[in-house]
Design an enzyme around this catalytic site. Sequence first.
Site, mmCIF file in Angstrom:
data_model
loop_
_atom_site.group_PDB
_atom_site.id
_atom_site.type_symbol
_atom_site.label_atom_id
_atom_site.label_comp_id
_atom_site.label_asym_id
_atom_site.label_seq_id
_atom_site.Cartn_x
_atom_site.Cartn_y
_atom_site.Cartn_z
ATOM 1 N N SER A 143 0.855 -1.192 0.000
ATOM 2 C CA SER A 143 0.000 0.000 0.000
ATOM 3 C C SER A 143 0.887 1.237 0.000
ATOM 4 O O SER A 143 2.001 1.206 0.544
ATOM 5 C CB SER A 143 -0.878 0.030 1.254
ATOM 6 O OG SER A 143 -1.507 1.285 1.372
ATOM 7 N N TYR A 157 -1.762 -0.186 10.173
ATOM 8 C CA TYR A 157 -1.924 -0.707 8.808
ATOM 9 C C TYR A 157 -0.682 -0.405 7.972
ATOM 10 O O TYR A 157 -0.155 -1.273 7.272
ATOM 11 C CB TYR A 157 -3.172 -0.076 8.179
ATOM 12 C CG TYR A 157 -3.353 -0.361 6.708
ATOM 13 C CD1 TYR A 157 -3.835 -1.597 6.266
ATOM 14 C CD2 TYR A 157 -3.052 0.608 5.745
ATOM 15 C CE1 TYR A 157 -4.008 -1.854 4.911
ATOM 16 C CE2 TYR A 157 -3.230 0.359 4.387
ATOM 17 C CZ TYR A 157 -3.709 -0.870 3.973
ATOM 18 O OH TYR A 157 -3.883 -1.131 2.636
HETATM 19 P P1 NAP Z 1 -11.763 -4.965 -0.024
HETATM 20 O O1 NAP Z 1 -12.561 -4.398 -1.140
HETATM 21 O O2 NAP Z 1 -12.077 -4.582 1.385
HETATM 22 O O3 NAP Z 1 -11.805 -6.558 -0.148
HETATM 23 C C1 NAP Z 1 -11.113 -7.311 0.794
HETATM 24 C C2 NAP Z 1 -11.094 -8.764 0.376
HETATM 25 O O4 NAP Z 1 -10.295 -9.488 1.333
HETATM 26 C C3 NAP Z 1 -12.465 -9.393 0.395
HETATM 27 O O5 NAP Z 1 -12.492 -10.352 -0.639
HETATM 28 C C4 NAP Z 1 -12.513 -10.068 1.770
HETATM 29 O O6 NAP Z 1 -13.374 -11.191 1.809
HETATM 30 C C5 NAP Z 1 -11.076 -10.512 1.909
HETATM 31 N N1 NAP Z 1 -10.619 -10.706 3.288
HETATM 32 C C6 NAP Z 1 -10.627 -9.824 4.318
HETATM 33 N N2 NAP Z 1 -10.081 -10.378 5.417
HETATM 34 C C7 NAP Z 1 -9.734 -11.641 5.069
HETATM 35 C C8 NAP Z 1 -9.147 -12.718 5.767
HETATM 36 N N3 NAP Z 1 -8.808 -12.628 7.055
HETATM 37 N N4 NAP Z 1 -8.924 -13.880 5.093
HETATM 38 C C9 NAP Z 1 -9.278 -14.013 3.787
HETATM 39 N N5 NAP Z 1 -9.833 -13.012 3.078
HETATM 40 C C10 NAP Z 1 -10.060 -11.855 3.716
HETATM 41 O O7 NAP Z 1 -10.204 -4.662 -0.214
HETATM 42 P P2 NAP Z 1 -9.389 -4.045 -1.467
HETATM 43 O O8 NAP Z 1 -9.514 -2.587 -1.431
HETATM 44 O O9 NAP Z 1 -9.711 -4.790 -2.706
HETATM 45 O O10 NAP Z 1 -7.892 -4.358 -0.988
HETATM 46 C C11 NAP Z 1 -7.184 -5.504 -1.412
HETATM 47 C C12 NAP Z 1 -5.733 -5.372 -0.974
HETATM 48 O O11 NAP Z 1 -5.168 -4.174 -1.513
HETATM 49 C C13 NAP Z 1 -5.547 -5.282 0.550
HETATM 50 O O12 NAP Z 1 -4.389 -5.987 0.923
HETATM 51 C C14 NAP Z 1 -5.365 -3.785 0.788
HETATM 52 O O13 NAP Z 1 -4.635 -3.512 1.948
HETATM 53 C C15 NAP Z 1 -4.626 -3.389 -0.478
HETATM 54 N N6 NAP Z 1 -4.779 -1.944 -0.780
HETATM 55 C C16 NAP Z 1 -5.988 -1.418 -1.117
HETATM 56 C C17 NAP Z 1 -6.079 -0.057 -1.381
HETATM 57 C C18 NAP Z 1 -7.378 0.622 -1.773
HETATM 58 O O14 NAP Z 1 -7.407 1.874 -1.824
HETATM 59 N N7 NAP Z 1 -8.446 -0.101 -2.025
HETATM 60 C C19 NAP Z 1 -4.943 0.751 -1.287
HETATM 61 C C20 NAP Z 1 -3.745 0.176 -0.937
HETATM 62 C C21 NAP Z 1 -3.663 -1.182 -0.691
HETATM 63 P P3 NAP Z 1 -14.987 -11.052 2.077
HETATM 64 O O15 NAP Z 1 -15.586 -10.584 0.765
HETATM 65 O O16 NAP Z 1 -15.408 -12.434 2.432
HETATM 66 O O17 NAP Z 1 -15.161 -10.051 3.175
#
Ligand code: NAP
Length: 252
Positions: A143, A157
């Site tokens: 991130s 985080y």
């Molecule tokens: P998101 O929309 O909140 O989706 C999270 C996903 O992770 C969902 O599929 C959720 O499953 C799953 N999950 C959560 N906790 C889990 C666990 N303990 N074991 C297995 N699966 C789990 O997140 P996102 O924004 O796509 O982010 C994905 C990655 O990118 C993360 O690592 C995040 O830190 C990183 N990231 C995101 C952003 C951003 O702006 N979006 C920025 C920087 C980094 P359920 O559907 O079952 O809840």
Amino acid sequence: MADKVLVVTGGSRGIGAATCLLAAKRGYQLVVNYTANAAAADAVCAEIRAMGGEAVAVKGDVANPADVDAIFAAADGLGTLVGLVNNAGIVDKAARLDEMSIERLERMMRVNVIGSILCAQAAIRRMSTRHGGKGGGIVNLSSAASKLGSPAYYVDYAASKGAIDTLTVGLALELAGEGIRVNGVRPGIIDTEIHASGGEPDRVAKMSPNLPLGRAGTAEEVAEAVLWLLSDAASYTTGTTLAVTGGRAIQP
Ligand code: NAP
């Protein structure tokens, strides 16, 4: 048996779901992991099958070793594992570090750091030439927070993602002679539901005008970077973390 199996943790929504769908278009067979939202995972699998691909949804918390075993047993059931995307990740409500409970800190580190390490272990045992495997690729989701530190927001985080950056470097070197490339993708502000889960559903709208490219990124734009790093086109790339931040937090 399938010959190009990819495990995507947190594949049910957001960046993980976009990665699963693009990977299926590129010929991978998918293990779509999720932890709570079965309907979302099933919808991703249904979309993949509708385009002629193969996918299984597997419920499991990446922080739980028994669940990780189940996720990779499902991969074994599909065919030969060639890749892992350590995408599952969580944020929490904005807070100062001195306000954070031990329960919050442990959960943050268990899911974001230990979960990624447990999944990497399971993938290495199958893909490393040292274990009789044929090699493969690992991509870890970092991130922009790892560079910015996210003061008064979520330093916990940010620190968990700093650990991911270090994991990427160390593991890339540890596995360089074993047929496995390890890279990271560092997203900036991406339009997914993660911001709502951190108590800020309007974060994307609020931040967009101040971002260098003038907008937030999409999950699909992050997925493109993940799939490139997994592909043979990136055959000489290992140990790097690619910023997909629209210009945010790009200074070393
Ligand atoms: P998101 O929309 O909140 O989706 C999270 C996903 O992770 C969902 O599929 C959720 O499953 C799953 N999950 C959560 N906790 C889990 C666990 N303990 N074991 C297995 N699966 C789990 O997140 P996102 O924004 O796509 O982010 C994905 C990655 O990118 C993360 O690592 C995040 O830190 C990183 N990231 C995101 C952003 C951003 O702006 N979006 C920025 C920087 C980094 P359920 O559907 O079952 O809840």
